[in-house]
Motif scaffolding. Structure first.
Motif, short mmCIF file in Angstrom:
data_model
loop_
_atom_site.label_atom_id
_atom_site.label_comp_id
_atom_site.label_asym_id
_atom_site.label_seq_id
_atom_site.Cartn_x
_atom_site.Cartn_y
_atom_site.Cartn_z
N GLY A 26 56.20 -49.81 -28.40
CA GLY A 26 55.40 -50.21 -27.26
C GLY A 26 54.08 -49.45 -27.28
N GLN A 31 49.09 -44.70 -28.34
CA GLN A 31 48.38 -43.79 -27.42
C GLN A 31 47.62 -42.70 -28.20
OE1 GLN A 31 49.67 -40.38 -26.53
NE2 GLN A 31 47.87 -40.09 -25.22
N GLU A 32 48.27 -42.19 -29.25
CA GLU A 32 47.60 -41.13 -30.01
C GLU A 32 46.50 -41.65 -30.93
OE1 GLU A 32 50.94 -38.16 -31.20
OE2 GLU A 32 51.79 -39.98 -30.31
N PHE A 38 50.09 -49.06 -20.61
CA PHE A 38 49.99 -49.92 -19.42
C PHE A 38 50.42 -49.22 -18.14
CE2 PHE A 38 50.19 -52.78 -22.99
CZ PHE A 38 49.18 -53.67 -22.68
N ARG A 39 51.53 -48.46 -18.25
CA ARG A 39 52.16 -48.00 -17.00
C ARG A 39 52.12 -46.50 -16.80
NH1 ARG A 39 54.43 -52.21 -18.92
NH2 ARG A 39 54.42 -54.06 -17.61
N ASP A 40 51.49 -45.74 -17.69
CA ASP A 40 51.43 -44.31 -17.43
C ASP A 40 50.57 -44.09 -16.18
OD1 ASP A 40 52.91 -42.71 -19.50
OD2 ASP A 40 51.76 -44.01 -20.82
N GLN A 105 55.67 -54.72 -29.26
CA GLN A 105 55.12 -55.41 -28.09
C GLN A 105 53.60 -55.28 -28.09
OE1 GLN A 105 57.74 -54.27 -24.42
NE2 GLN A 105 58.09 -52.76 -26.01
N ASN A 106 53.08 -54.51 -29.04
CA ASN A 106 51.64 -54.24 -29.04
C ASN A 106 50.87 -55.40 -29.65
OD1 ASN A 106 52.44 -51.85 -28.00
ND2 ASN A 106 52.16 -50.68 -29.89
N HIS A 123 54.37 -60.01 -28.46
CA HIS A 123 53.40 -60.36 -27.41
C HIS A 123 52.08 -60.89 -27.96
CE1 HIS A 123 55.66 -57.64 -24.30
NE2 HIS A 123 56.30 -58.74 -24.60
N PHE A 165 51.85 -62.66 -18.42
CA PHE A 165 52.94 -62.72 -17.47
C PHE A 165 53.19 -64.19 -17.12
CE2 PHE A 165 51.42 -58.40 -17.02
CZ PHE A 165 52.61 -57.69 -17.00
N GLY A 191 58.09 -45.34 -27.71
CA GLY A 191 56.88 -45.47 -26.88
C GLY A 191 56.83 -46.71 -26.03
N GLY A 194 60.25 -49.86 -21.48
CA GLY A 194 61.47 -50.67 -21.38
C GLY A 194 61.57 -51.40 -20.05
N THR A 218 57.63 -39.82 -24.48
CA THR A 218 57.16 -38.60 -23.79
C THR A 218 57.79 -38.47 -22.40
OG1 THR A 218 55.25 -39.92 -23.12
CG2 THR A 218 54.91 -38.41 -24.95
N THR A 221 63.18 -42.95 -19.68
CA THR A 221 63.08 -44.37 -19.29
C THR A 221 64.47 -44.84 -18.85
OG1 THR A 221 63.74 -45.41 -21.38
CG2 THR A 221 61.43 -44.68 -21.22
N SER A 235 55.32 -39.75 -30.28
CA SER A 235 55.80 -40.41 -31.49
C SER A 235 54.97 -40.04 -32.71
CB SER A 235 55.82 -41.93 -31.30
OG SER A 235 54.60 -42.39 -30.77
P1 OAD Z 1 54.10 -49.06 -21.04
O1 OAD Z 1 52.74 -48.59 -20.68
O2 OAD Z 1 54.89 -49.75 -20.00
O3 OAD Z 1 54.94 -47.83 -21.57
C1 OAD Z 1 54.43 -46.92 -22.51
C2 OAD Z 1 55.51 -45.89 -22.78
O4 OAD Z 1 55.03 -45.03 -23.79
C3 OAD Z 1 55.86 -45.02 -21.57
O5 OAD Z 1 57.28 -44.96 -21.44
C4 OAD Z 1 55.28 -43.64 -21.93
O6 OAD Z 1 56.07 -42.59 -21.42
C5 OAD Z 1 55.34 -43.69 -23.45
N1 OAD Z 1 54.33 -42.87 -24.15
C6 OAD Z 1 53.05 -42.60 -23.81
N2 OAD Z 1 52.44 -41.89 -24.75
C7 OAD Z 1 53.36 -41.69 -25.74
C8 OAD Z 1 53.34 -41.04 -27.02
N3 OAD Z 1 52.25 -40.44 -27.49
N4 OAD Z 1 54.49 -41.04 -27.75
C9 OAD Z 1 55.62 -41.64 -27.29
N5 OAD Z 1 55.68 -42.27 -26.10
C10 OAD Z 1 54.58 -42.31 -25.35
O7 OAD Z 1 53.92 -49.96 -22.35
P2 OAD Z 1 54.96 -51.00 -22.98
O8 OAD Z 1 56.35 -50.53 -22.80
O9 OAD Z 1 54.48 -51.29 -24.33
O10 OAD Z 1 52.70 -56.84 -22.11
O11 OAD Z 1 54.70 -52.25 -22.04
C11 OAD Z 1 55.33 -53.46 -22.32
C12 OAD Z 1 54.41 -54.61 -22.05
O12 OAD Z 1 53.89 -54.53 -20.72
C13 OAD Z 1 53.16 -54.65 -22.91
O13 OAD Z 1 53.38 -55.24 -24.16
C14 OAD Z 1 52.23 -55.48 -22.08
C15 OAD Z 1 52.48 -54.88 -20.73
O14 OAD Z 1 52.21 -55.70 -19.64
C16 OAD Z 1 51.85 -57.83 -22.38
O15 OAD Z 1 50.67 -57.65 -22.55
C17 OAD Z 1 52.51 -59.17 -22.42
#
Ligand code: OAD
Length: 248
Positions: A26, A31-32, A38-40, A105-106, A123, A165, A191, A194, A218, A221, A235
């Motif tokens: 995801g 991020q790095e 999206f949700r941080d 999902q990226n 996606h 969506f 990452g 979920g 990080t 979940t 990661s």
């Molecule tokens: P989120 O932003 O929901 O989640 C990102 C996750 O990555 C979080 O659980 C963070 O804690 C974690 N994270 C952040 N930095 C990290 C790092 N350096 N190493 C490891 N983990 C880290 O993103 P997704 O789960 O990808 O959909 O979101 C799913 C979907 O929601 C996306 O594909 C997008 C969005 O709406 C669409 O665009 C259709």
């Protein structure tokens, strides 16, 4: 080789022997590289913007230019960044594990840019466009000034070829991902928060079929408590260490 003591020996042993693995990534893995998740809290895209305004068919119908420009900006940001050690570690994992499937999902294309083969992009891909009317896709298009580009076939408006969506995922990609989740000995969730279905269900499908679940994040979940191994951290640091500790 000096053993990496913060990684469980049981995990290294298991990974070294496994014949099949599926990884789901995801936004956290990129991020790095400098891309926003999206949700941080604070830094996530959905903390600043409302998905209903930008990432739904209704939003595009209401204001195509606003939606087009937002994605154009993200496309520009994606074009300016590079894969990070986490992406490269997954390339290495694919070389080492006989049957390895990478599902993401990226929409940033960074796995392919790093060299991963056969990536299943659930996606879509921001570097492609799709006609909002006839559905034709393209990887190159004319960008008129101050207007949304139009389809060369039917004249309809072009939109980014990403899943919004309230839209269905590409059927074949989802079927392949589900098959890979059901048929792997090891499933890695990397990452991703979920929280978005149906991608989030893949880890549970794998679990149901007896896979060992490894989560790298990080933050905790909804999956964390059920995972066999939770590697807490970035990661881009943990994946290269995991690969190094497993295959040297
Ligand atoms: P989120 O932003 O929901 O989640 C990102 C996750 O990555 C979080 O659980 C963070 O804690 C974690 N994270 C952040 N930095 C990290 C790092 N350096 N190493 C490891 N983990 C880290 O993103 P997704 O789960 O990808 O959909 O979101 C799913 C979907 O929601 C996306 O594909 C997008 C969005 O709406 C669409 O665009 C259709």
């Amino acid at each position: 080789m000096i053993p990496d003591e913060s990684l469980p020996a049981r995990l290294i042993d298991l990974l070294g022997k496994t014949q099949s693995a599926t990884a789901l990534t995801g936004a956290g893995i990129s991020q790095e590289s400098g891309l926003r998740t999206f949700r941080d809290a604070q830094t996530g895209l959905w903390a600043q913007y409302r998905p209903e305004d930008l990432a739904t068919p209704a939003a595009f119908i209401k204001d195509p230019k606003l939606v087009w420009d937002w994605y154009a900006l993200r496309r520009e940001q994606i074009g300016a960044v590079q894969p990070n050690p986490g992406h490269y570690a997954l390339v290495e994992m694919q070389r080492r594990i006989p049957r390895f499937t990478l599902v993401t999902q990226n929409v940033d294309g960074l796995h392919a840019k790093a060299g991963s083969q056969g990536v299943i992009a659930l996606h879509g891909n921001l570097q492609r466009v799709k006609c909002f009317s006839c559905g034709a896709t393209a990887s190159a298009w004319e960008e008129p000034e101050n207007a949304v580009p139009r389809c060369t076939f039917c004249g309809g408006l072009l939109r980014p070829d990403v899943v919004w969506f309230r839209e269905e995922l590409p059927k074949e990609a989802l079927q392949s991902a589900a098959r890979a989740a059901r048929g792997c000995a090891v499933f890695l969730s990397i990452g991703t928060s979920g929280l978005v279905q149906p991608a989030a269900a893949l880890a549970y499908a794998a679990m149901h079929h007896g896979s060992v679940i490894i989560e790298i994040n990080t933050e905790r979940t909804p999956l964390t408590a059920k995972a066999d191994f939770f590697l807490h951290g970035k990661s881009g640091e943990l994946l290269p260490r995991l690969v190094q500790a497993t295959w040297g």
